[in-house]
Design an enzyme around this catalytic site. Structure first.
Site, PDB file in Angstrom:
ATOM      1  N   THR A   1      47.144 -47.591 -44.838  1.00 35.04           N
ATOM      2  CA  THR A   1      46.451 -47.679 -43.560  1.00 35.04           C
ATOM      3  C   THR A   1      46.930 -48.911 -42.796  1.00 35.04           C
ATOM      4  O   THR A   1      46.947 -50.011 -43.356  1.00 35.04           O
ATOM      5  CB  THR A   1      44.926 -47.743 -43.816  1.00 35.04           C
ATOM      6  OG1 THR A   1      44.535 -46.484 -44.339  1.00 35.04           O
ATOM      7  CG2 THR A   1      44.148 -48.054 -42.564  1.00 35.04           C
TER       8      THR A   1
ATOM      9  N   GLY B   1      46.547 -42.876 -44.597  1.00 39.43           N
ATOM     10  CA  GLY B   1      45.499 -41.868 -44.526  1.00 39.43           C
ATOM     11  C   GLY B   1      45.283 -41.449 -43.077  1.00 39.43           C
ATOM     12  O   GLY B   1      45.211 -42.298 -42.179  1.00 39.43           O
TER      13      GLY B   1
ATOM     14  N   GLN C   1      49.022 -38.018 -45.409  1.00 41.25           N
ATOM     15  CA  GLN C   1      47.928 -38.120 -46.386  1.00 41.25           C
ATOM     16  C   GLN C   1      46.625 -37.727 -45.687  1.00 41.25           C
ATOM     17  O   GLN C   1      46.109 -38.455 -44.834  1.00 41.25           O
ATOM     18  CB  GLN C   1      47.806 -39.529 -46.958  1.00 41.25           C
ATOM     19  CG  GLN C   1      46.784 -39.554 -48.097  1.00 41.25           C
ATOM     20  CD  GLN C   1      46.433 -40.934 -48.614  1.00 41.25           C
ATOM     21  OE1 GLN C   1      46.090 -41.818 -47.827  1.00 41.25           O
ATOM     22  NE2 GLN C   1      46.494 -41.127 -49.917  1.00 41.25           N
TER      23      GLN C   1
ATOM     24  N   HIS D   1      44.034 -36.913 -50.177  1.00 38.28           N
ATOM     25  CA  HIS D   1      43.556 -38.220 -50.671  1.00 38.28           C
ATOM     26  C   HIS D   1      42.296 -38.012 -51.498  1.00 38.28           C
ATOM     27  O   HIS D   1      41.189 -37.898 -50.968  1.00 38.28           O
ATOM     28  CB  HIS D   1      43.270 -39.139 -49.485  1.00 38.28           C
ATOM     29  CG  HIS D   1      43.086 -40.588 -49.850  1.00 38.28           C
ATOM     30  ND1 HIS D   1      42.816 -41.023 -51.135  1.00 38.28           N
ATOM     31  CD2 HIS D   1      43.144 -41.713 -49.080  1.00 38.28           C
ATOM     32  CE1 HIS D   1      42.713 -42.348 -51.135  1.00 38.28           C
ATOM     33  NE2 HIS D   1      42.903 -42.789 -49.901  1.00 38.28           N
ATOM     34  N   GLY D   2      42.497 -37.985 -52.818  1.00 37.00           N
ATOM     35  CA  GLY D   2      41.350 -37.811 -53.716  1.00 37.00           C
ATOM     36  C   GLY D   2      41.046 -39.069 -54.507  1.00 37.00           C
ATOM     37  O   GLY D   2      40.463 -38.986 -55.581  1.00 37.00           O
ATOM     38  N   ALA D   3      41.450 -40.235 -53.978  1.00 37.75           N
ATOM     39  CA  ALA D   3      41.395 -41.481 -54.759  1.00 37.75           C
ATOM     40  C   ALA D   3      40.443 -42.518 -54.160  1.00 37.75           C
ATOM     41  O   ALA D   3      39.820 -42.315 -53.122  1.00 37.75           O
ATOM     42  CB  ALA D   3      42.810 -42.073 -54.845  1.00 37.75           C
ATOM     43  N   HIS D   4      40.317 -43.649 -54.886  1.00 35.61           N
ATOM     44  CA  HIS D   4      39.819 -44.937 -54.375  1.00 35.61           C
ATOM     45  C   HIS D   4      38.380 -44.937 -53.885  1.00 35.61           C
ATOM     46  O   HIS D   4      37.996 -45.761 -53.072  1.00 35.61           O
ATOM     47  CB  HIS D   4      40.733 -45.451 -53.241  1.00 35.61           C
ATOM     48  CG  HIS D   4      42.168 -45.573 -53.653  1.00 35.61           C
ATOM     49  ND1 HIS D   4      43.199 -45.790 -52.761  1.00 35.61           N
ATOM     50  CD2 HIS D   4      42.745 -45.509 -54.864  1.00 35.61           C
ATOM     51  CE1 HIS D   4      44.348 -45.838 -53.410  1.00 35.61           C
ATOM     52  NE2 HIS D   4      44.100 -45.668 -54.695  1.00 35.61           N
TER      53      HIS D   4
ATOM     54  N   TYR E   1      36.856 -42.662 -51.986  1.00 35.15           N
ATOM     55  CA  TYR E   1      36.578 -41.935 -50.733  1.00 35.15           C
ATOM     56  C   TYR E   1      35.958 -40.580 -51.078  1.00 35.15           C
ATOM     57  O   TYR E   1      35.678 -40.290 -52.246  1.00 35.15           O
ATOM     58  CB  TYR E   1      37.861 -41.807 -49.899  1.00 35.15           C
ATOM     59  CG  TYR E   1      38.317 -43.140 -49.352  1.00 35.15           C
ATOM     60  CD1 TYR E   1      37.545 -43.820 -48.408  1.00 35.15           C
ATOM     61  CD2 TYR E   1      39.497 -43.730 -49.777  1.00 35.15           C
ATOM     62  CE1 TYR E   1      37.952 -45.053 -47.906  1.00 35.15           C
ATOM     63  CE2 TYR E   1      39.910 -44.962 -49.286  1.00 35.15           C
ATOM     64  CZ  TYR E   1      39.125 -45.625 -48.345  1.00 35.15           C
ATOM     65  OH  TYR E   1      39.520 -46.847 -47.860  1.00 35.15           O
TER      66      TYR E   1
ATOM     67  N   ARG F   1      46.409 -37.190 -54.655  1.00 33.44           N
ATOM     68  CA  ARG F   1      46.311 -38.572 -55.139  1.00 33.44           C
ATOM     69  C   ARG F   1      44.940 -38.803 -55.749  1.00 33.44           C
ATOM     70  O   ARG F   1      43.913 -38.422 -55.154  1.00 33.44           O
ATOM     71  CB  ARG F   1      46.534 -39.553 -53.984  1.00 33.44           C
ATOM     72  CG  ARG F   1      46.737 -40.975 -54.490  1.00 33.44           C
ATOM     73  CD  ARG F   1      47.125 -41.949 -53.393  1.00 33.44           C
ATOM     74  NE  ARG F   1      48.170 -42.840 -53.873  1.00 33.44           N
ATOM     75  CZ  ARG F   1      48.227 -44.145 -53.601  1.00 33.44           C
ATOM     76  NH1 ARG F   1      47.330 -44.715 -52.838  1.00 33.44           N
ATOM     77  NH2 ARG F   1      49.205 -44.883 -54.071  1.00 33.44           N
TER      78      ARG F   1
HETATM   79  C1  LIG Z   1      47.574 -52.397 -46.310  1.00 37.11           C
HETATM   80  C2  LIG Z   1      47.249 -51.337 -47.324  1.00 37.11           C
HETATM   81  C3  LIG Z   1      46.670 -50.147 -46.914  1.00 37.11           C
HETATM   82  C4  LIG Z   1      46.410 -49.115 -47.834  1.00 37.11           C
HETATM   83  N1  LIG Z   1      45.943 -47.906 -47.397  1.00 37.11           N
HETATM   84  C5  LIG Z   1      45.887 -46.840 -48.237  1.00 37.11           C
HETATM   85  C6  LIG Z   1      45.637 -45.521 -47.744  1.00 37.11           C
HETATM   86  O1  LIG Z   1      45.493 -45.254 -46.538  1.00 37.11           O
HETATM   87  N2  LIG Z   1      45.603 -44.521 -48.665  1.00 37.11           N
HETATM   88  C7  LIG Z   1      45.786 -44.736 -50.003  1.00 37.11           C
HETATM   89  O2  LIG Z   1      45.728 -43.788 -50.800  1.00 37.11           O
HETATM   90  N3  LIG Z   1      46.042 -45.978 -50.483  1.00 37.11           N
HETATM   91  C8  LIG Z   1      46.139 -47.013 -49.638  1.00 37.11           C
HETATM   92  N4  LIG Z   1      46.495 -48.257 -50.106  1.00 37.11           N
HETATM   93  C9  LIG Z   1      46.879 -48.421 -51.538  1.00 37.11           C
HETATM   94  C10 LIG Z   1      48.407 -48.269 -51.681  1.00 37.11           C
HETATM   95  O3  LIG Z   1      48.827 -46.947 -51.413  1.00 37.11           O
HETATM   96  C11 LIG Z   1      48.882 -48.638 -53.098  1.00 37.11           C
HETATM   97  O4  LIG Z   1      48.307 -47.750 -54.026  1.00 37.11           O
HETATM   98  C12 LIG Z   1      48.521 -50.064 -53.468  1.00 37.11           C
HETATM   99  O5  LIG Z   1      48.876 -50.950 -52.431  1.00 37.11           O
HETATM  100  C13 LIG Z   1      49.222 -50.498 -54.746  1.00 37.11           C
HETATM  101  O6  LIG Z   1      50.615 -50.515 -54.572  1.00 37.11           O
HETATM  102  P1  LIG Z   1      51.413 -51.920 -54.376  1.00 37.11           P
HETATM  103  O7  LIG Z   1      50.965 -52.789 -55.505  1.00 37.11           O
HETATM  104  O8  LIG Z   1      52.859 -51.501 -54.452  1.00 37.11           O
HETATM  105  O9  LIG Z   1      51.024 -52.479 -53.049  1.00 37.11           O
HETATM  106  C14 LIG Z   1      46.708 -49.313 -49.206  1.00 37.11           C
HETATM  107  C15 LIG Z   1      47.260 -50.531 -49.620  1.00 37.11           C
HETATM  108  C16 LIG Z   1      47.552 -51.533 -48.701  1.00 37.11           C
HETATM  109  C17 LIG Z   1      48.201 -52.803 -49.184  1.00 37.11           C
END
Ligand SMILES: Cc1cc2nc3c(=O)[nH]c(=O)nc-3n(C[C@H](O)[C@H](O)[C@H](O)COP(=O)(O)O)c2cc1C
Length: 369
Positions: free
Chosen positions: A28, A60, A103, A170-173, A175, A223
């Site tokens: 994002t 997303g 996504q 997007h099925g993660a985190h 949400y 995801r």
């Molecule tokens: C600025 C930022 C925005 C993110 N937005 C999303 C998102 O929109 N959807 C998602 O599934 N994960 C999102 N994430 C998680 C990343 O996809 C990723 O899983 C996470 O940063 C770990 O990877 P890295 O260690 O290489 O940064 C975001 C991460 C960051 C740093």
């Protein structure tokens, strides 16, 4: 120094052929005023495609449901002007030789009432919770569930029509979809809550509806994660057997590739083996898997206590990643922050230009293009 060439082999995942194993993680970026992806977004994704990335997964992007969004300036995946913006992005990435999947996202209880442009619309959730045990959101009815399922299917159909190469659900985190999967947020006693199977039903319906909308040949990525933004230590599955139960129904519903979100890719998921989250997912489903989590960086992305932004980190070795890919533990690797700092991450690594890799700094999030 290890030989990284395995990252740059062509990969054939059946429905999806890629020039290398490098994926841009969905991130994002709040670059889309009025929720329209415009010139900044086009240039941003162009740079990442030109940088050698095999598959870009977009930030997303909200499906067409009144409560899908929870953040300012994120792009929507509906409406003529917004979809026209997305088509330009897909065309631009293709012109640079890349591939791209949107996504598709519903943020569920992460939405706070008052978030514009939808104003008073509350966060939609399985059981009124975002933080486990704290009921302060709206509990979805069967009609709401049907509406959201349809919204994902419409997004999938539009993605295919616009020329995208795949979709990611997007099925993660923590949400909305994850809120149904996770018992910490799902206390329903109807067909969508209770057993692992019932908690998976919402995801299954979304996957099946997307599959019906795009046909058999179009790739669907899903995801998912153990961790939640509401609780970094939360887990969907305590054992491989539980994970298998969750995954089997998602896989049967029509997922082609699982994107297994972990904060540190080198960590074993269960005690009984060295396999990471993606490794277990591939083993249990037989489907291709994407790993992610601090690739090429020396610290994970969760902010330090008291900080509000993603953690800064220095470049780190790829040896362990290469070892795991060589062992066929997973198929693709998603890179997040390291790719924000280095849009040409793939090209630099392919050319062994490690000294040119930049660390990830907070300022990188502000300086987009
Ligand atoms: C600025 C930022 C925005 C993110 N937005 C999303 C998102 O929109 N959807 C998602 O599934 N994960 C999102 N994430 C998680 C990343 O996809 C990723 O899983 C996470 O940063 C770990 O990877 P890295 O260690 O290489 O940064 C975001 C991460 C960051 C740093």
């Amino acid at each position: 120094m290890s030989d990284n060439s395995i990252l740059f082999h062509n990969v054939d995942l059946g429905k999806l052929q890629l020039k290398n194993r490098v994926v841009m993680a969905p991130m994002t970026r709040n670059l889309s005023p009025n929720n329209i992806p415009g010139e900044k977004s086009i240039e941003y994704y162009r740079q990442h495609a030109a940088g050698g990335t095999g598959l870009i997964i977009t930030e997303g992007t909200c499906v067409n449901h009144i409560a899908a969004n929870g953040y300012p300036d994120v792009p929507y995946f509906h409406g003529e002007e917004r979809l026209a913006g997305w088509k330009k992005i897909a065309d631009t990435v293709h012109a640079e030789g890349g591939k791209i999947a949107p996504q598709l996202w519903h943020c569920g209880g992460a939405r706070k009432a008052g978030t514009m442009p939808e104003g008073d619309v509350p966060g939609f959730t399985p059981s009124g919770m975002f933080v486990a045990g704290k009921v302060n959101r709206y509990e979805m009815t069967q009609d709401d569930i049907n509406d959201v399922v349809q919204a994902f299917a419409n997004g999938a159909k539009d993605a295919k029509a616009l020329g995208f190469d795949a979709i990611e659900i997007h099925g993660a985190h923590g949400y909305l979809i994850d809120q149904f999967l996770w018992e910490g947020n799902n206390q329903r006693d109807d067909a969508y809550g209770g057993s692992i199977e019932k908690r998976g039903r919402f995801a299954v319906e979304i996957i099946e509806a997307c599959r019906a909308a795009v046909g058999e040949d179009f790739p669907i990525l899903f995801r998912y994660s153990q961790w939640k933004q509401q609780d970094f230590t939360a887990r969907l599955a305590q054992t491989p057997a539980e994970l298998e139960q969750i995954l089997t129904q998602l896989s049967n519903a029509g997922v082609d590739v699982f994107h297994c979100s972990q904060r540190r890719f080198w960590e074993p998921e269960f005690e009984s083996s060295d396999l990471n989250f993606a490794g277990w997912t591939k083993k249990l489903t037989g489907k291709p898997a994407i790993t992610v989590g601090s690739v090429s960086l020396n610290a994970d992305f969760i902010p330090l206590p008291g900080e509000s932004t993603f953690r800064e980190a220095e470049p780190a070795s790829l040896d362990e990643l290469v070892r795991r890919i060589t062992a066929d533990e997973f198929d693709l690797v998603a890179v997040g922050r390291a790719m924000i700092a280095n849009p040409n991450w793939a090209n630099l690594v392919e050319q062994d230009r490690f000294d040119d890799l930049q660390p990830f700094r907070k300022e990188d999030l502000a300086a987009i293009v």
